[in-house]
Scaffold this motif. Structure first.
Motif, PDB file in Angstrom:
ATOM      1  N   THR A 104       0.845  -1.199   0.000  1.00 40.11           N
ATOM      2  CA  THR A 104       0.000   0.000   0.000  1.00 40.11           C
ATOM      3  C   THR A 104       0.879   1.246   0.000  1.00 40.11           C
ATOM      4  OG1 THR A 104      -1.775  -1.187   1.119  1.00 40.11           O
ATOM      5  CG2 THR A 104      -1.847   1.209   1.247  1.00 40.11           C
ATOM      6  N   GLU A 108      -8.649  -0.244   2.614  1.00 37.93           N
ATOM      7  CA  GLU A 108      -8.093  -0.624   3.910  1.00 37.93           C
ATOM      8  C   GLU A 108      -9.193  -0.618   4.960  1.00 37.93           C
ATOM      9  OE1 GLU A 108      -4.341   1.735   4.490  1.00 37.93           O
ATOM     10  OE2 GLU A 108      -3.663  -0.321   4.223  1.00 37.93           O
ATOM     11  N   LYS A 119      -0.268  -3.934  12.637  1.00 39.47           N
ATOM     12  CA  LYS A 119      -0.686  -2.608  12.189  1.00 39.47           C
ATOM     13  C   LYS A 119      -2.202  -2.499  12.289  1.00 39.47           C
ATOM     14  CE  LYS A 119      -0.739  -3.890   7.335  1.00 39.47           C
ATOM     15  NZ  LYS A 119      -0.459  -3.441   5.978  1.00 39.47           N
ATOM     16  N   THR A 128      -5.228  -3.990   3.731  1.00 41.54           N
ATOM     17  CA  THR A 128      -5.950  -3.942   2.471  1.00 41.54           C
ATOM     18  C   THR A 128      -6.831  -5.174   2.356  1.00 41.54           C
ATOM     19  OG1 THR A 128      -4.015  -2.866   1.531  1.00 41.54           O
ATOM     20  CG2 THR A 128      -5.620  -3.779  -0.024  1.00 41.54           C
ATOM     21  N   ASP A 186      -5.682  -2.133  -3.718  1.00 38.06           N
ATOM     22  CA  ASP A 186      -5.348  -0.715  -3.796  1.00 38.06           C
ATOM     23  C   ASP A 186      -5.211  -0.418  -5.268  1.00 38.06           C
ATOM     24  OD1 ASP A 186      -4.935  -0.162  -0.973  1.00 38.06           O
ATOM     25  OD2 ASP A 186      -3.119  -1.374  -1.148  1.00 38.06           O
TER      26      ASP A 186
HETATM   27 MG   LIG Z   1      -1.957  -3.042   2.093  1.00 40.71          MG
END
Ligand SMILES: [Mg+2]
Ligand SMILES: Nc1nc2c(ncn2[C@@H]2O[C@H](COP(=O)(O)OP(=O)(O)O)[C@@H](O)[C@H]2O)c(=O)[nH]1
Length: 174
Positions: A17, A32, A43, A47, A51
């Motif tokens: 991403t 996302e 994190k 996604t 994307d």
């Molecule tokens: Mg991603």
């Protein structure tokens, strides 16, 4: 002047991403979502479908499609791979346990279509990054495949990768 479809794939958290966002000339169409399951903690968002970004490199236009990471969205892979001209396998060079997964992605995307590809060792700005030969070995990339370093958060670095991709594509056209 050509328009190319390039798929950006790679394991979870490898920087797909970021790669697309850094270089895109248009606001990236991103899917996302907050992480709810297995990868929570690494994190906040991941996604889910794809994307999409677009960039010009010299005369050529590249349409960049980033793949989703989590297993339950893998049905998107072959949809995204349709009519691709080439693909990039991004690897987090500081995450050696992910290298075998990258090797599988190379096999998977090569099987969808016989398109040229690059193996890109990302996050080489971080301490503990594996060197290029370690990445080549870990991803089982054959000797004729280019393995190159990248920092997906730096535009000049991403453009280097795309220039290399275009060179491959032009060679394949001949
Ligand atoms: Mg991603
Ligand atoms: N230091 C550094 N961080 C990066 C680089 N590329 C991506 N990141 C970070 O790595 C994390 C995962 O990136 P992301 O693009 O979401 O990965 P994806 O799961 O492959 O889409 C984010 O926090 C990015 O900011 C890089 O080249 N260097």
């Amino acid at each position: 002047m050509s328009v190319y479809k390039i798929v950006i794939t790679g394991p979870f958290n490898s920087g797909k991403t970021a790669f697309i966002k850094t270089v895109s000339d248009i606001p990236v169409v991103s899917t996302e979502k907050k992480i709810t399951t297995e990868d929570r903690g690494i994190k906040a968002e991941t996604t889910i479908a794809m994307d999409f970004g677009r960039t010009m490199v010299d005369e050529d236009t590249l349409h960049l499609f980033g793949t989703p990471g989590q297993a339950r969205f893998h049905f998107m892979w072959d949809i995204l791979a349709r009519e691709m001209d080439g693909f990039v396998v991004l690897i987090d060079s500081t995450d050696e346990p992910s290298f075998p997964e990258a090797a599988e992605l190379i096999e998977q995307f090569s099987s969808f279509q016989n398109a040229p590809y690059l193996v890109v060792s990302n996050k080489t700005d971080l301490e503990g990054a594996a060197n290029l030969s370690e990445v080549r070995r870990g991803t089982r990339a054959s000797s004729e495949v280019t393995v190159m370093p990248c920092v997906a958060t730096q535009k000049s670095s991403v453009r280097q990768v795309l220039l290399q991709m275009i060179e491959l594509l032009k060679k394949a056209e001949k």
